[in-house]
Design an enzyme around this catalytic site. Structure first.
Site, PDB file in Angstrom:
ATOM      1  N   SER A   1      -6.928   4.110  -1.668  1.00 32.12           N
ATOM      2  CA  SER A   1      -7.096   2.670  -1.394  1.00 32.12           C
ATOM      3  C   SER A   1      -8.433   2.138  -1.867  1.00 32.12           C
ATOM      4  O   SER A   1      -8.519   1.018  -2.355  1.00 32.12           O
ATOM      5  CB  SER A   1      -6.996   2.412   0.108  1.00 32.12           C
ATOM      6  OG  SER A   1      -5.704   2.625   0.549  1.00 32.12           O
TER       7      SER A   1
ATOM      8  N   ARG B   1      -4.235  15.348   5.198  1.00 30.99           N
ATOM      9  CA  ARG B   1      -3.782  13.978   4.932  1.00 30.99           C
ATOM     10  C   ARG B   1      -4.012  13.629   3.456  1.00 30.99           C
ATOM     11  O   ARG B   1      -3.250  12.895   2.862  1.00 30.99           O
ATOM     12  CB  ARG B   1      -4.554  13.015   5.851  1.00 30.99           C
ATOM     13  CG  ARG B   1      -4.126  11.568   5.821  1.00 30.99           C
ATOM     14  CD  ARG B   1      -4.855  10.831   6.934  1.00 30.99           C
ATOM     15  NE  ARG B   1      -4.690   9.395   6.884  1.00 30.99           N
ATOM     16  CZ  ARG B   1      -3.764   8.717   7.565  1.00 30.99           C
ATOM     17  NH1 ARG B   1      -2.906   9.349   8.322  1.00 30.99           N
ATOM     18  NH2 ARG B   1      -3.707   7.398   7.487  1.00 30.99           N
ATOM     19  N   ASP B   2      -5.092  14.171   2.903  1.00 34.41           N
ATOM     20  CA  ASP B   2      -5.298  14.055   1.450  1.00 34.41           C
ATOM     21  C   ASP B   2      -4.928  15.362   0.763  1.00 34.41           C
ATOM     22  O   ASP B   2      -4.982  15.466  -0.468  1.00 34.41           O
ATOM     23  CB  ASP B   2      -6.765  13.716   1.146  1.00 34.41           C
ATOM     24  CG  ASP B   2      -7.163  12.372   1.745  1.00 34.41           C
ATOM     25  OD1 ASP B   2      -6.302  11.477   1.795  1.00 34.41           O
ATOM     26  OD2 ASP B   2      -8.317  12.223   2.181  1.00 34.41           O
TER      27      ASP B   2
ATOM     28  N   ASP C   1       1.986   3.256   3.110  1.00 38.60           N
ATOM     29  CA  ASP C   1       0.910   4.247   3.120  1.00 38.60           C
ATOM     30  C   ASP C   1       0.715   4.878   4.495  1.00 38.60           C
ATOM     31  O   ASP C   1       0.740   6.099   4.635  1.00 38.60           O
ATOM     32  CB  ASP C   1      -0.394   3.576   2.682  1.00 38.60           C
ATOM     33  CG  ASP C   1      -1.520   4.586   2.653  1.00 38.60           C
ATOM     34  OD1 ASP C   1      -1.460   5.499   1.815  1.00 38.60           O
ATOM     35  OD2 ASP C   1      -2.440   4.470   3.478  1.00 38.60           O
TER      36      ASP C   1
ATOM     37  N   HIS D   1       1.671   8.711   5.362  1.00 39.46           N
ATOM     38  CA  HIS D   1       0.714   9.761   5.757  1.00 39.46           C
ATOM     39  C   HIS D   1       1.193  10.579   6.954  1.00 39.46           C
ATOM     40  O   HIS D   1       0.646  11.640   7.226  1.00 39.46           O
ATOM     41  CB  HIS D   1      -0.635   9.142   6.129  1.00 39.46           C
ATOM     42  CG  HIS D   1      -1.514   8.803   4.960  1.00 39.46           C
ATOM     43  ND1 HIS D   1      -1.903   9.738   4.025  1.00 39.46           N
ATOM     44  CD2 HIS D   1      -2.101   7.634   4.593  1.00 39.46           C
ATOM     45  CE1 HIS D   1      -2.692   9.151   3.132  1.00 39.46           C
ATOM     46  NE2 HIS D   1      -2.819   7.877   3.449  1.00 39.46           N
TER      47      HIS D   1
ATOM     48  N   LYS E   1      -5.904  -1.933   7.132  1.00 37.75           N
ATOM     49  CA  LYS E   1      -6.122  -2.221   5.705  1.00 37.75           C
ATOM     50  C   LYS E   1      -6.950  -3.487   5.495  1.00 37.75           C
ATOM     51  O   LYS E   1      -7.058  -3.962   4.365  1.00 37.75           O
ATOM     52  CB  LYS E   1      -4.766  -2.356   4.985  1.00 37.75           C
ATOM     53  CG  LYS E   1      -3.884  -1.117   5.071  1.00 37.75           C
ATOM     54  CD  LYS E   1      -4.373   0.004   4.160  1.00 37.75           C
ATOM     55  CE  LYS E   1      -3.584   1.282   4.377  1.00 37.75           C
ATOM     56  NZ  LYS E   1      -4.062   2.400   3.565  1.00 37.75           N
TER      57      LYS E   1
ATOM     58  N   ARG F   1     -16.911   8.362   0.715  1.00 36.31           N
ATOM     59  CA  ARG F   1     -16.212   7.077   0.869  1.00 36.31           C
ATOM     60  C   ARG F   1     -16.633   6.379   2.158  1.00 36.31           C
ATOM     61  O   ARG F   1     -16.817   7.026   3.185  1.00 36.31           O
ATOM     62  CB  ARG F   1     -14.706   7.323   0.830  1.00 36.31           C
ATOM     63  CG  ARG F   1     -13.882   6.086   1.087  1.00 36.31           C
ATOM     64  CD  ARG F   1     -12.437   6.284   0.709  1.00 36.31           C
ATOM     65  NE  ARG F   1     -11.572   5.577   1.617  1.00 36.31           N
ATOM     66  CZ  ARG F   1     -10.268   5.441   1.456  1.00 36.31           C
ATOM     67  NH1 ARG F   1      -9.667   5.968   0.408  1.00 36.31           N
ATOM     68  NH2 ARG F   1      -9.552   4.788   2.334  1.00 36.31           N
TER      69      ARG F   1
ATOM     70  N   HIS G   1      -1.356  11.065  -0.762  1.00 37.69           N
ATOM     71  CA  HIS G   1      -0.975  10.130  -1.825  1.00 37.69           C
ATOM     72  C   HIS G   1      -0.340  10.886  -2.986  1.00 37.69           C
ATOM     73  O   HIS G   1      -0.338  12.117  -3.012  1.00 37.69           O
ATOM     74  CB  HIS G   1      -2.218   9.398  -2.339  1.00 37.69           C
ATOM     75  CG  HIS G   1      -2.855   8.509  -1.312  1.00 37.69           C
ATOM     76  ND1 HIS G   1      -4.057   7.887  -1.512  1.00 37.69           N
ATOM     77  CD2 HIS G   1      -2.450   8.144  -0.076  1.00 37.69           C
ATOM     78  CE1 HIS G   1      -4.373   7.166  -0.452  1.00 37.69           C
ATOM     79  NE2 HIS G   1      -3.414   7.316   0.442  1.00 37.69           N
TER      80      HIS G   1
ATOM     81  N   ASP H   1       0.833  -1.205   0.000  1.00 41.06           N
ATOM     82  CA  ASP H   1       0.000   0.000   0.000  1.00 41.06           C
ATOM     83  C   ASP H   1       0.867   1.255   0.000  1.00 41.06           C
ATOM     84  O   ASP H   1       1.787   1.393   0.816  1.00 41.06           O
ATOM     85  CB  ASP H   1      -0.917  -0.038   1.234  1.00 41.06           C
ATOM     86  CG  ASP H   1      -2.221   0.707   1.012  1.00 41.06           C
ATOM     87  OD1 ASP H   1      -2.156   1.922   0.742  1.00 41.06           O
ATOM     88  OD2 ASP H   1      -3.280   0.075   1.099  1.00 41.06           O
TER      89      ASP H   1
ATOM     90  N   ASP I   1      -1.481  -0.034  -4.632  1.00 36.33           N
ATOM     91  CA  ASP I   1      -2.771   0.544  -5.011  1.00 36.33           C
ATOM     92  C   ASP I   1      -2.653   2.012  -5.404  1.00 36.33           C
ATOM     93  O   ASP I   1      -3.556   2.569  -6.021  1.00 36.33           O
ATOM     94  CB  ASP I   1      -3.801   0.356  -3.881  1.00 36.33           C
ATOM     95  CG  ASP I   1      -3.319   0.902  -2.548  1.00 36.33           C
ATOM     96  OD1 ASP I   1      -2.097   1.111  -2.358  1.00 36.33           O
ATOM     97  OD2 ASP I   1      -4.166   1.124  -1.666  1.00 36.33           O
ATOM     98  N   HIS I   2      -1.566   2.672  -5.019  1.00 37.65           N
ATOM     99  CA  HIS I   2      -1.320   4.093  -5.343  1.00 37.65           C
ATOM    100  C   HIS I   2      -0.006   4.462  -4.681  1.00 37.65           C
ATOM    101  O   HIS I   2       0.490   3.718  -3.819  1.00 37.65           O
ATOM    102  CB  HIS I   2      -2.427   5.021  -4.790  1.00 37.65           C
ATOM    103  CG  HIS I   2      -2.677   4.797  -3.334  1.00 37.65           C
ATOM    104  ND1 HIS I   2      -1.859   5.298  -2.354  1.00 37.65           N
ATOM    105  CD2 HIS I   2      -3.621   4.060  -2.693  1.00 37.65           C
ATOM    106  CE1 HIS I   2      -2.300   4.902  -1.173  1.00 37.65           C
ATOM    107  NE2 HIS I   2      -3.360   4.135  -1.352  1.00 37.65           N
TER     108      HIS I   2
HETATM  109  O1  3PG Z   1      -8.232   7.522   4.827  1.00 36.14           O
HETATM  110  C1  3PG Z   1      -7.028   7.739   4.714  1.00 36.14           C
HETATM  111  O2  3PG Z   1      -6.190   7.342   5.539  1.00 36.14           O
HETATM  112  C2  3PG Z   1      -6.563   8.588   3.552  1.00 36.14           C
HETATM  113  O3  3PG Z   1      -7.529   9.562   3.257  1.00 36.14           O
HETATM  114  C3  3PG Z   1      -6.424   7.778   2.322  1.00 36.14           C
HETATM  115  O4  3PG Z   1      -5.670   6.645   2.519  1.00 36.14           O
HETATM  116  P1  3PG Z   1      -6.062   5.247   1.854  1.00 36.14           P
HETATM  117  O5  3PG Z   1      -6.848   5.552   0.614  1.00 36.14           O
HETATM  118  O6  3PG Z   1      -4.725   4.642   1.521  1.00 36.14           O
HETATM  119  O7  3PG Z   1      -6.815   4.467   2.846  1.00 36.14           O
HETATM  120 MN    MN Z   2      -3.854   2.546  -0.114  1.00 38.62          MN
HETATM  121 MN    MN Z   3      -3.462   6.252   2.281  1.00 37.68          MN
END
Ligand code: 3PG
Ligand code: MN
Ligand code: MN
Length: 547
Positions: A73, A164-165, A421, A425, A353, A278, A492, A22, A462-463
């Site tokens: 993700s 974070r984003d 990941d 972050h 995850k 989401r 990301h 990740d 995944d990214h």
């Molecule tokens: O929810 C999070 O931690 C971030 O906004 C995105 O991270 P993720 O897509 O890797 O879960």
């Molecule tokens: Mn991810």
């Molecule tokens: Mn992430």
């Protein structure tokens, strides 16, 4: 749903192991790239000796509105497990707003009507940024405009600060212009105020039951108006930054108050919209509002409100009961076919995850397709502070996997290592470099197990995330603060990700397609082939070509 045998690829004796690192991508930059900086003998060996290629993991390649949207993700795992590109939440909400369908829907009319009838308050709770991963401020603004047009007179905002984003200390870039906008609404006679808030990793947005305390803190702040009081969100943010140097995602909870009274408690008769689209970090707060039986914390007096999420977050358990936009339909993901054909599967990750390799991988379904052939294993995550423990639970995951692979317990294994990941972050470069090194050791252990079992190991992601730990300006220079220190990047990236085929029992049957636009949605077809099957037509083309 019967799968046909592949014409020229035969299944190896051992399992096909899909390993998702990740948040590990390929950056063009070297400075701030924790992946390049890390000592990764196993990943280096794989790149030198195995067929491999980069895959697109962002924007339209994963169903996001534009190629300026970084991957995440949810969309990444949807694309890998679903094997096709579907219009994702962000895009569906954009459309529902631009066509007006959202406002014509039953739930919007019900929530808006409720507030008008009772002269009560419309509350919005959600991630307050334009990150586009969980939410988008444009969506919030469109709904506020509509509420204004419909004559709603009282609106309150409970803002979850991001960082974070989006850039790690950008909260005021969103809050200050929004306050100006609210001033114009107030001038028109609409009482519109920010009522409470806090950092998204401190309150409300927990996921997968990892830390219910976060949701409790959020509940008490938003609903009961309990917490440290400030005259405005701006004052709260500035004070917390000065006092303890908090970055946005970790800002403590705050309540906006006038004369010692919270300006926006949530009361019976009000309507509440949780505007994140989401699911993972939206489910727990939705349960707190909706569930009559609720064992997770003491909610005190639960107000009787009309509650709606932006989307249906969990299609199996129907959370929330009311939502504004129907979620993306991801029918027949890869595992549904495998289960229907009796192909055993193991999905494993740590809590942070776990839902990614189960729920997201299976098209946002929380259940299994067939209990008899599917094993889901969750290793409990540590709570918080991943830069303090960059190893996370990677070793424990591999400890479980090695015997499972060697004994060939299930023909298809999928695993997500969270480290690149979750540590990425935090914005801590050294910790992220260590996270990649930890993961590399695990890849080495999987290689040995796969070799022993005569299976195939696919390594991908995944990214991107830890591949860019610094922010860059438009000229491609690292952004620096007054002290000359690089500005940390916590979000990301738009970068491509690895796709490596380690096939120790190779029969030289195939080569890896070099088609440039290939992305994560091409992995599923490839997995079917390596399991000895042709991919059904609903899946994007395989990456394997006849030699
Ligand atoms: O929810 C999070 O931690 C971030 O906004 C995105 O991270 P993720 O897509 O890797 O879960
Ligand atoms: Mn991810
Ligand atoms: Mn992430």
């Amino acid at each position: 749903m019967i799968l046909d045998k592949h014409p020229f690829i035969t299944q190896r004796p051992g399992p096909v192991v899909l390993c998702i690192l990740d948040g590990v991508g390929y950056s063009d930059h070297t400075e701030g790239d924790a992946y390049k900086a890390a000592h990764t003998p196993n990943l280096d060996w794989l790149h030198t000796n195995c067929q491999n290629r980069p895959l697109n993991a962002h924007g339209t390649h994963v169903g996001l509105p534009s190629d300026a949207d970084m991957g995440n993700s949810e969309v990444g795992h949807n694309a890998i497990g679903g094997g096709r590109i579907v219009a994702q939440g962000a895009k569906l909400v954009n459309t529902a707003l631009s066509t007006g369908a959202l406002f014509e829907g039953e739930i919007w009319r019900k929530l808006s009507g409720n507030v008008r009838e009772k002269s009560s308050t419309l509350h919005f709770i959600g991630l307050f940024s334009d990150g586009g991963v969980h939410s988008h401020l444009d969506h919030l603004k469109a709904m506020v405009e509509q509420a204004r047009k419909e004559g709603i007179k009282s609106i309150r905002f409970h803002i979850l600060l991001d960082g974070r984003d989006v850039s790690e200390t950008s909260a005021l870039d969103y809050v200050l212009p929004f306050e100006d906008y609210l001033t114009s609404l107030n001038a028109e006679g609409v009482s519109a105020k920010i009522a409470s808030g806090g950092g998204r990793m401190t309150i409300t947005m927990d996921r997968y039951g990892a830390e219910w305390d976060m949701v409790e803190r959020g509940w008490n702040t938003h609903v009961h108006g309990e917490g440290r009081q400030f005259a405005s969100a701006e004052e709260a943010i500035k004070t917390f930054r000065e006092e303890d140097g908090f970055i946005d995602q970790y800002l403590p909870a705050f309540v906006v108050a006038e004369n010692g009274q919270p300006v926006g408690r949530i009361c019976s008769g009000d309507s509440v919209i949780f505007y994140n689209f989401r699911g993972d970090r939206s489910i727990e707060i939705s349960q707190a509002f909706e569930d009559d039986e609720f064992p997770n914390f003491d909610r005190g007096d639960r107000p009787d409100v009309e509650y709606s999420g932006m989307m249906e977050y969990d299609g199996d358990d129907h959370i929330p009961k009311q939502y504004l936009v129907a979620p993306p339909a991801i029918d027949q993901p890869m595992c549904e076919f495998l289960s229907a054909n009796g192909v055993g599967q193991l999905a494993i990750s740590e809590t942070q995850k776990y839902g990614h390799v189960t729920f997201f991988f299976n098209g946002n379904r929380s259940g299994k397709f067939d209990d008899k052939v599917e094993d889901f294993i969750e290793i409990p995550s540590d709570v918080g502070g991943y830069d303090l423990r960059p190893w996370m639970k990677a070793v424990e995951i591999t400890d479980y996997l090695v015997p499972a692979i060697c004994e060939n317990r299930q023909p298809f294994v999928r695993v997500n290592y969270a480290n690149g990941d979750m540590v990425g972050h935090t914005g801590n470069f050294n910790a992220a470099r260590m996270a990649v090194e930890v993961v590399d050791v695990q890849v080495g252990r999987l290689m040995a197990a796969v070799k022993k079992a005569n299976g195939v190991l696919l390594v991908t992601s995944d990214h991107g995330n830890c591949d860019e730990m610094f922010e860059f300006d438009k000229k491609g220079e690292v952004k620096r603060g007054e002290n000359g220190k690089a500005k940390a990047k916590t979000s990301h990236t738009l970068n491509k990700v690895p796709f490596i085929v380690y096939d120790p029992a190779s029969r030289n049957e195939f080569s890896l397609s070099e088609v440039q636009d290939a992305g994560l949605s091409h992995i599923a077809g490839t997995v079917f082939n390596l399991l000895g099957f042709q991919a059904p037509d609903v899946f994007n083309r395989t990456l394997l070509e006849k030699k």
